[in-house]
Scaffold this motif. Structure first.
Motif, PDB file in Angstrom:
ATOM      1  N   HIS A 270       0.885  -1.178  -0.051  1.00 48.09           N
ATOM      2  CA  HIS A 270      -0.003   0.084   0.000  1.00 48.09           C
ATOM      3  C   HIS A 270       1.032   1.155  -0.077  1.00 48.09           C
ATOM      4  O   HIS A 270       1.716   1.401   0.745  1.00 48.09           O
ATOM      5  CB  HIS A 270      -1.128   0.025   1.294  1.00 48.09           C
ATOM      6  N   LEU A 271       0.841   2.114  -1.100  1.00 47.84           N
ATOM      7  CA  LEU A 271       1.379   3.316  -1.146  1.00 47.84           C
ATOM      8  C   LEU A 271       0.421   4.609  -0.663  1.00 47.84           C
ATOM      9  O   LEU A 271      -0.515   4.600  -1.363  1.00 47.84           O
ATOM     10  CB  LEU A 271       1.762   3.425  -2.447  1.00 47.84           C
ATOM     11  N   ARG A 272       0.871   5.268   0.227  1.00 47.08           N
ATOM     12  CA  ARG A 272       0.015   6.391   0.685  1.00 47.08           C
ATOM     13  C   ARG A 272       0.523   7.640   0.325  1.00 47.08           C
ATOM     14  O   ARG A 272       1.837   8.045   0.483  1.00 47.08           O
ATOM     15  CB  ARG A 272       0.045   6.287   2.074  1.00 47.08           C
ATOM     16  N   VAL A 273       0.004   8.739  -0.279  1.00 51.28           N
ATOM     17  CA  VAL A 273       0.254   9.840  -0.632  1.00 51.28           C
ATOM     18  C   VAL A 273      -0.582  11.014  -0.049  1.00 51.28           C
ATOM     19  O   VAL A 273      -1.769  10.987   0.109  1.00 51.28           O
ATOM     20  CB  VAL A 273       0.119  10.327  -2.222  1.00 51.28           C
ATOM     21  N   VAL A 274      -0.004  11.610   0.973  1.00 54.16           N
ATOM     22  CA  VAL A 274      -0.630  12.322   2.106  1.00 54.16           C
ATOM     23  C   VAL A 274      -0.165  13.699   1.932  1.00 54.16           C
ATOM     24  O   VAL A 274       0.750  14.218   1.845  1.00 54.16           O
ATOM     25  CB  VAL A 274      -0.121  11.583   3.542  1.00 54.16           C
ATOM     26  N   ASP A 275      -1.539  14.493   1.865  1.00 54.60           N
ATOM     27  CA  ASP A 275      -1.178  15.973   1.905  1.00 54.60           C
ATOM     28  C   ASP A 275      -2.044  16.656   2.932  1.00 54.60           C
ATOM     29  O   ASP A 275      -2.977  16.046   3.483  1.00 54.60           O
ATOM     30  CB  ASP A 275      -1.732  16.555   0.460  1.00 54.60           C
ATOM     31  N   HIS A 276      -1.853  17.950   3.200  1.00 49.81           N
ATOM     32  CA  HIS A 276      -2.430  18.498   4.269  1.00 49.81           C
ATOM     33  C   HIS A 276      -3.218  19.626   3.718  1.00 49.81           C
ATOM     34  O   HIS A 276      -3.441  20.933   4.281  1.00 49.81           O
ATOM     35  CB  HIS A 276      -1.543  19.149   5.285  1.00 49.81           C
ATOM     36  N   GLY A 277      -3.915  19.667   2.531  1.00 50.77           N
ATOM     37  CA  GLY A 277      -4.868  20.587   2.053  1.00 50.77           C
ATOM     38  C   GLY A 277      -6.197  20.554   2.280  1.00 50.77           C
ATOM     39  O   GLY A 277      -6.353  20.363   3.687  1.00 50.77           O
ATOM     40  N   PRO A 278      -7.016  21.156   1.714  1.00 46.07           N
ATOM     41  CA  PRO A 278      -8.339  21.471   2.154  1.00 46.07           C
ATOM     42  C   PRO A 278      -9.184  20.356   2.358  1.00 46.07           C
ATOM     43  O   PRO A 278     -10.114  20.218   3.157  1.00 46.07           O
ATOM     44  CB  PRO A 278      -8.899  22.290   1.064  1.00 46.07           C
ATOM     45  N   GLY A 279      -8.705  19.031   1.886  1.00 42.35           N
ATOM     46  CA  GLY A 279      -9.475  17.782   1.910  1.00 42.35           C
ATOM     47  C   GLY A 279     -10.462  17.634   0.955  1.00 42.35           C
ATOM     48  O   GLY A 279     -10.965  18.620   0.186  1.00 42.35           O
ATOM     49  N   ILE A 280     -11.264  16.644   0.982  1.00 45.34           N
ATOM     50  CA  ILE A 280     -12.196  16.176   0.118  1.00 45.34           C
ATOM     51  C   ILE A 280     -13.263  15.728   1.112  1.00 45.34           C
ATOM     52  O   ILE A 280     -13.404  14.744   1.890  1.00 45.34           O
ATOM     53  CB  ILE A 280     -11.919  14.996  -1.060  1.00 45.34           C
TER      54      ILE A 280
END
Length: 346
Positions: A270-280
């Motif tokens: 499992h590859l996770r690409v994590v951001d801290h943007g506004p979300g969905i």
């Protein structure tokens, strides 16, 4: 894939379930009504599964009617010639219904594909009218300025024009590649090669393909090279990872790098690409994987809204999955799961 499975389920289980129900009223119902009800089961199998399941439903129907509803009961013999004729007509009508249902289903599939193609062409035209025109306009303006014979540009300004041309060309290449990939996915023309490859290699290649959009200060990569390899098509998954990472970078706020990390389970990596943007928002998490949809209610100029749709299509094509969840503390985490080679699971 669900329609053929449901069609075969109806073909095999439908006549049996109908038999159990009719046995409760066998003394109060005549053979003609039984035949009509079984014909409805054949029609249901034909409308969902096509020719094969409906023919099986018709044959099973004849066998079950003969065994349970035509005297003498519980034998393959038929005492009454009229019942033999009735079962023969049922089988003939069942075959015609099967053929007709399969033809209608095939025609419906063709219409659906044509509609999908029309929608895709219209969406591509809309994208060309704006998102592709913008980088072309920038490239044209920069080239025209550099070629102007009546202006002598300082070296720094000329370099800025060249940088604009380089960046907008990369952007144009990225947009065109996604449009072509979406077209291939829509038509099912995606050849897949299955190779055993290290996940760290795929991530580094994907990040490298993003060029300046993935500078070191914007990314944190934690993918151990000792992780088990994955069984996949390297070129397809590399493009999928690049699209997911590019999307995360586009929505990350300044000073909050995107993190790429990997974990393993018994059957997948499992590859996770994590951001801290506004979300969905949860109701929109599946919608963002539709073609020409952007994250959120506003556009940040991040392409034509194909990146995530293409990424999921490519990952699914190699037998993996792409899902989304909320990042702890706010943001979005995209999870690419890919099967490990069988020998690694044992």
């Amino acid at each position: 894939m669900r329609r053929p499975i449901l069609g075969w389920a109806l073909a095999v289980l439908g006549p049996g379930a109908l038999t159990l129900m009719l046995l409760q009223v066998r003394d109060d119902i005549d053979l003609s009504a039984v035949l009509l009800l079984f014909l409805l089961a054949v029609l249901a199998a034909a409308s969902v599964g096509g020719l094969g399941p409906s023919l099986i439903a018709a044959v099973l129907g004849v066998l079950l009617i003969n065994w349970f509803f035509t005297p003498p009961l519980h034998t393959w013999q038929i005492a009454n010639l009229d019942n033999v004729l009735a079962l023969g007509v049922f089988l003939l009508v069942g075959g015609v219904v099967s053929w007709y249902g399969a033809a209608v289903g095939h025609r419906s599939a063709e219409v659906a594909r044509a509609q999908a193609g029309t929608e895709l062409r219209n969406a591509i035209l809309a994208a060309v009218s704006h998102d592709l025109r913008t980088p072309l306009a920038s490239i044209k303006a920069s080239v025209t300025s550099l070629l102007a014979e009546d202006v002598r540009w300082p070296p720094q300004v000329a370099r800025e024009f060249a940088t604009t041309i380089d960046q907008e060309t990369d952007r144009l290449t990225y947009l065109v590649a996604n449009l072509l990939d979406m077209s291939r996915l829509t038509t099912g023309a995606v050849p897949v090669q299955r190779l055993s490859v290290g996940l760290d290699e795929l991530v580094l290649a994907a990040v490298g393909s993003l060029g300046d959009r993935a500078k070191s200060g914007y990314l944190e990569i934690d993918v151990d090279e000792a992780l088990p390899s994955v069984e996949t098509d390297p070129s397809l998954v590399e493009r999928a990872i690049a699209n997911v990472v590019d999307n995360a970078l586009a929505w990350s706020p300044p000073g909050r790098p995107v993190r790429i990390e990997a974990t393993i389970s018994d059957e997948a990596v499992h590859l996770r690409v994590v951001d801290h943007g506004p979300g969905i928002p949860a109701p929109d998490r599946e919608r963002v994987f539709l073609p020409f949809q952007r994250r959120g209610d506003r556009s940040n100029g991040a392409g034509v809204g194909l990146g995530l749709a293409v990424a999921r299509g490519l990952v699914v094509a190699v037998g993996g999955s792409l899902d989304v969840e909320e990042t702890s503390g706010g943001g979005t985490t995209m999870i690419i799961s890919m099967p490990r080679p069988r020998e690694a699971q044992e």
